[in-house]
Design a protein around this motif. Structure first.
Motif, PDB file in Angstrom:
ATOM      1  N   TYR A 115      -3.422   5.807  10.756  1.00  0.00           N
ATOM      2  CA  TYR A 115      -3.137   7.188  10.391  1.00  0.00           C
ATOM      3  C   TYR A 115      -1.939   7.731  11.167  1.00  0.00           C
ATOM      4  CZ  TYR A 115      -7.781   6.429   8.557  1.00  0.00           C
ATOM      5  OH  TYR A 115      -8.852   5.902   7.886  1.00  0.00           O
ATOM      6  N   PHE A 116      -1.476   6.994  12.157  1.00  0.00           N
ATOM      7  CA  PHE A 116      -0.292   7.369  12.918  1.00  0.00           C
ATOM      8  C   PHE A 116       0.991   6.793  12.307  1.00  0.00           C
ATOM      9  CE2 PHE A 116      -3.530   7.458  16.432  1.00  0.00           C
ATOM     10  CZ  PHE A 116      -3.398   8.795  16.771  1.00  0.00           C
ATOM     11  N   ALA A 117       0.917   6.113  11.178  1.00  0.00           N
ATOM     12  CA  ALA A 117       2.068   5.395  10.635  1.00  0.00           C
ATOM     13  C   ALA A 117       3.294   6.290  10.467  1.00  0.00           C
ATOM     14  CB  ALA A 117       1.693   4.747   9.303  1.00  0.00           C
ATOM     15  N   LYS A 118       3.095   7.446   9.879  1.00  0.00           N
ATOM     16  CA  LYS A 118       4.243   8.328   9.636  1.00  0.00           C
ATOM     17  C   LYS A 118       4.831   8.841  10.956  1.00  0.00           C
ATOM     18  CE  LYS A 118       5.635  12.517   7.137  1.00  0.00           C
ATOM     19  NZ  LYS A 118       5.151  13.739   6.455  1.00  0.00           N
ATOM     20  N   LEU A 162       7.766   1.906  -3.436  1.00  0.00           N
ATOM     21  CA  LEU A 162       6.608   2.019  -2.547  1.00  0.00           C
ATOM     22  C   LEU A 162       5.527   1.025  -2.969  1.00  0.00           C
ATOM     23  CD1 LEU A 162       5.053   3.700  -0.316  1.00  0.00           C
ATOM     24  CD2 LEU A 162       4.187   5.087  -2.217  1.00  0.00           C
ATOM     25  N   CYS A 163       4.976   0.306  -2.023  1.00  0.00           N
ATOM     26  CA  CYS A 163       3.854  -0.596  -2.302  1.00  0.00           C
ATOM     27  C   CYS A 163       2.565   0.237  -2.290  1.00  0.00           C
ATOM     28  CB  CYS A 163       3.780  -1.698  -1.255  1.00  0.00           C
ATOM     29  SG  CYS A 163       2.364  -2.795  -1.429  1.00  0.00           S
ATOM     30  N   GLU A 184       3.679  13.371   0.424  1.00  0.00           N
ATOM     31  CA  GLU A 184       3.458  12.765   1.742  1.00  0.00           C
ATOM     32  C   GLU A 184       3.847  11.289   1.747  1.00  0.00           C
ATOM     33  OE1 GLU A 184       1.947  12.598   5.822  1.00  0.00           O
ATOM     34  OE2 GLU A 184       2.819  14.114   4.495  1.00  0.00           O
ATOM     35  N   ALA A 185       3.467  10.578   0.706  1.00  0.00           N
ATOM     36  CA  ALA A 185       3.819   9.156   0.616  1.00  0.00           C
ATOM     37  C   ALA A 185       5.328   8.979   0.536  1.00  0.00           C
ATOM     38  CB  ALA A 185       3.149   8.534  -0.605  1.00  0.00           C
ATOM     39  N   GLY A 186       5.987   9.863  -0.203  1.00  0.00           N
ATOM     40  CA  GLY A 186       7.438   9.775  -0.318  1.00  0.00           C
ATOM     41  C   GLY A 186       8.138  10.009   1.007  1.00  0.00           C
ATOM     42  N   GLU A 187       7.643  10.981   1.784  1.00  0.00           N
ATOM     43  CA  GLU A 187       8.244  11.247   3.093  1.00  0.00           C
ATOM     44  C   GLU A 187       8.074  10.053   4.024  1.00  0.00           C
ATOM     45  OE1 GLU A 187       6.504  14.840   4.526  1.00  0.00           O
ATOM     46  OE2 GLU A 187       7.542  16.122   3.054  1.00  0.00           O
ATOM     47  N   ALA A 188       6.877   9.462   4.019  1.00  0.00           N
ATOM     48  CA  ALA A 188       6.641   8.293   4.872  1.00  0.00           C
ATOM     49  C   ALA A 188       7.517   7.116   4.435  1.00  0.00           C
ATOM     50  CB  ALA A 188       5.165   7.906   4.828  1.00  0.00           C
ATOM     51  N   HIS A 189       7.623   6.927   3.131  1.00  0.00           N
ATOM     52  CA  HIS A 189       8.429   5.819   2.603  1.00  0.00           C
ATOM     53  C   HIS A 189       9.903   6.008   2.969  1.00  0.00           C
ATOM     54  CE1 HIS A 189       9.168   2.310   0.287  1.00  0.00           C
ATOM     55  NE2 HIS A 189       9.668   2.917  -0.779  1.00  0.00           N
ATOM     56  N   ALA A 190      10.399   7.223   2.893  1.00  0.00           N
ATOM     57  CA  ALA A 190      11.786   7.500   3.252  1.00  0.00           C
ATOM     58  C   ALA A 190      12.053   7.202   4.728  1.00  0.00           C
ATOM     59  CB  ALA A 190      12.129   8.955   2.945  1.00  0.00           C
ATOM     60  N   LEU A 191      11.013   7.280   5.545  1.00  0.00           N
ATOM     61  CA  LEU A 191      11.129   6.975   6.971  1.00  0.00           C
ATOM     62  C   LEU A 191      11.010   5.483   7.262  1.00  0.00           C
ATOM     63  CD1 LEU A 191       8.913   9.889   8.314  1.00  0.00           C
ATOM     64  CD2 LEU A 191      11.350   9.599   8.801  1.00  0.00           C
ATOM     65  N   GLY A 192      10.704   4.690   6.232  1.00  0.00           N
ATOM     66  CA  GLY A 192      10.638   3.244   6.422  1.00  0.00           C
ATOM     67  C   GLY A 192       9.268   2.628   6.303  1.00  0.00           C
ATOM     68  N   GLU A 251       8.569  -8.854  24.133  1.00  0.00           N
ATOM     69  CA  GLU A 251       8.019  -9.918  23.290  1.00  0.00           C
ATOM     70  C   GLU A 251       7.527  -9.419  21.940  1.00  0.00           C
ATOM     71  OE1 GLU A 251       5.090 -12.155  25.486  1.00  0.00           O
ATOM     72  OE2 GLU A 251       6.196 -11.872  27.346  1.00  0.00           O
ATOM     73  N   VAL A 252       7.100  -8.167  21.863  1.00  0.00           N
ATOM     74  CA  VAL A 252       6.549  -7.606  20.631  1.00  0.00           C
ATOM     75  C   VAL A 252       7.320  -6.340  20.286  1.00  0.00           C
ATOM     76  CG1 VAL A 252       4.509  -6.591  19.544  1.00  0.00           C
ATOM     77  CG2 VAL A 252       4.255  -8.561  21.050  1.00  0.00           C
ATOM     78  N   GLN A 253       7.812  -6.270  19.070  1.00  0.00           N
ATOM     79  CA  GLN A 253       8.542  -5.103  18.598  1.00  0.00           C
ATOM     80  C   GLN A 253       7.716  -4.394  17.526  1.00  0.00           C
ATOM     81  OE1 GLN A 253      11.447  -4.170  19.939  1.00  0.00           O
ATOM     82  NE2 GLN A 253      11.798  -6.013  21.174  1.00  0.00           N
ATOM     83  N   LEU A 254       7.467  -3.121  17.721  1.00  0.00           N
ATOM     84  CA  LEU A 254       6.716  -2.319  16.760  1.00  0.00           C
ATOM     85  C   LEU A 254       7.697  -1.528  15.913  1.00  0.00           C
ATOM     86  CD1 LEU A 254       3.655  -1.603  16.192  1.00  0.00           C
ATOM     87  CD2 LEU A 254       4.079   0.461  17.550  1.00  0.00           C
ATOM     88  N   SER A 255       7.487  -1.551  14.581  1.00  0.00           N
ATOM     89  CA  SER A 255       8.417  -0.896  13.684  1.00  0.00           C
ATOM     90  C   SER A 255       7.662  -0.245  12.530  1.00  0.00           C
ATOM     91  CB  SER A 255       9.421  -1.919  13.139  1.00  0.00           C
ATOM     92  OG  SER A 255      10.162  -1.404  12.064  1.00  0.00           O
ATOM     93  N   ALA A 256       8.296   0.741  11.888  1.00  0.00           N
ATOM     94  CA  ALA A 256       7.697   1.387  10.720  1.00  0.00           C
ATOM     95  C   ALA A 256       7.355   0.387   9.630  1.00  0.00           C
ATOM     96  CB  ALA A 256       8.648   2.446  10.175  1.00  0.00           C
TER      97      ALA A 256
END
Length: 329
Positions: free
Chosen positions: A316-319, A111-112, A60-68, A20-25
Motif C-alpha cells: 500500500y506504500f507503492a505510490k 498499466l498492468c 489513482e492508478a493513473g497517478e501511480a503509473h505515471a510515477l513508474g 546490494e539491493v536497489q528498491l524501485s517503483a
C-alpha cells in the motif's frame, strides 16, 4: 589492519555504489480497493487508503503509473445484497471488477491490471470457498466446487481485459484448473500470479475491515497455511509451478522473510511478496504516534522484503515510494 569494511560506508556516494539491493517503483504492484459508490471513502482500518469509486480508481492508478508503478491489483467491496452462498456475483460480466478493469485498461493501456480470484468478497459466509455445514455442525470448505466457480471468475476477468489473474483462495489444484479454463477459450496470454504460500495470519485484520469480508463463522485454517510451517511452502511452490503458474507469491511478507528466501531457492519463477494490511497499519500507527520516521521505516521494511528474494512487492506504500524516488532524482 588490512580489512576495514567501514571504507565502503564512509560516504553516501560509496554506499550507493556498493549497495546490494536497489528498491524501485518498478518493483511494485499497488493494491487498490474499489466499491460501487460514486464517492471515494477513506478506510477507517487502513489510514491513508481509500475505497475508490471507479472514477477515483482510474485517477489513482493513473497517478501511480505515471510515477513508474507498473501494475495494480483490484480488490472489490461488494454490497451485502449481492452476496450469496455460491458467490455468483464474482463472475457477473457487468459486475464491479469487470467494469473497473475495462475503465482502467481504456484510460491506461500500458498499466498492468491484476485481479484477485477468490470468493470471499462475494460469499455471504465470508470464506474464500463454498461452505457446507457437516452433520457435526463443523464447517467444510468445498475444494472442487469452489475451483469450478473460480474458473468462471477468472474467465470473466480475462474477458474484461485483465492482464493477470491472481488466485488467493488456497484451494488445491486451482492453478491447473484456471490454466486449463483460460487456455481452452483462447486466453493463453493471461498470466497467473498464484498466492502460493498464503498463511493463516493475524495480520489480515485491517484488510478484512476494508472489504467487510471476514468469515461469518469459523476461520480459514483448513485452507490457508499454518504459520509454523516452512517445508509446506516449498511443496506448494512445486505444485503451482507444475500446474502452470507464471509467478508465485508469499503472503504476508514482513514476518515471513525466511519463507520468501526458501521459495526463492526452490523456484526459477518470479517471486512476489505481499506487505499486508497489518504490516501497513503497524507502521502507520507508530508513525502517527511519533515513534517512527515514516520514509525511513517504509524503505527499510520494503528493502528487507526484496533482500530476502522477492522480485515483486505488493504494498500500500507503492505510490509513496514512487513519489520519494522521483523527489530524489
Amino acid at each position: 589492519m588490512q580489512h576495514r569494511p567501514r571504507r565502503n560506508r564512509k560516504s553516501p556516494a560509496i554506499r550507493n555504489l556498493v549497495r546490494e539491493v536497489q528498491l524501485s517503483a518498478k518493483d511494485f504492484i499497488y493494491p487498490l480497493f474499489v466499491h460501487e459508490d460514486d464517492q471515494d471513502v477513506p478506510i477507517g482500518s487502513m489510514p491513508g487508503c481509500t475505497r475508490w469509486s471507479i472514477d477515483g480508481l482510474v485517477k489513482e492508478a493513473g497517478e501511480a503509473h505515471a510515477l513508474g508503478v507498473p501494475a495494480v491489483v483490484i480488490f472489490p467491496a461488494v454490497s451485502e445484497d449481492k452476496k450469496n452462498g455460491t458467490a455468483d456475483e464474482c463472475y457477473n460480466p457487468d459486475g464491479l471488477v469487470p467494469r473497473a478493469i475495462r475503465a482502467l485498461k481504456s484510460a491506461h493501456p500500458t498499466l498492468c491490471v491484476i485481479t484477485d480470484v477468490a470468493l470471499d468478497p462475494y460469499n455471504s459466509d465470508g470464506h474464500d470457498g463454498i461452505v457446507r455445514k457437516k452433520a457435526d455442525g463443523e464447517l467444510e470448505i468445498l475444494n472442487d466446487e469452489t475451483v469450478a466457480v473460480l474458473c468462471k471468475q477468472a474467465l470473466c476477468h480475462a474477458e474484461a481485459g485483465a492482464d493477470i489473474v491472481s488466485p488467493s483462495d488456497m484451494m488445491d489444484g486451482r492453478v491447473a484448473a484456471l490454466r486449463g479454463a483460460l487456455d481452452a477459450v483462447g486466453y493463453e496470454d493471461v498470466s497467473i500470479l498464484s498466492y502460493t504460500a498464503k498463511y493463516a495470519s493475524a495480520y489480515y485484520g485491517p484488510f478484512r475491515g476494508a472489504l467487510d469480508s471476514a468469515p461469518k463463522a469459523g476461520d480459514k485454517k483448513t485452507y490457508q497455511m499454518d504459520y509454523a510451517n516452512v517445508r509446506e511452502a516449498v511443496r506448494e511452490v512445486m505444485m503451482d509451478e507444475e500446474e502452470g503458474a507464471d509467478m508465485v507469491m508469499v503472503k504476508p511478507a514482513g514476518a515471513y522473510l525466511d519463507i520468501i528466501a526458501k521459495v526463492r531457492e526452490n523456484t526459477t519463477l518470479p517471486v512476489a511478496a505481499y506487505q499486508v494490511s497489518g504490516e501497513y497499519l503497524m507502521i502507520k500507527s507508530a508513525v502517527d504516534a511519533g515513534w517512527l520516521d515514516e520514509k525511513a521505516t517504509v524503505l527499510e521494511s520494503l528493502t528487507a522484503i526484496k533482500r530476502s528474494g522477492a522480485d515483486i512487492i505488493l504494498s500500500y506504500f507503492a505510490k509513496q515510494v514512487a513519489e520519494w524516488e522521483q523527489e530524489a532524482e
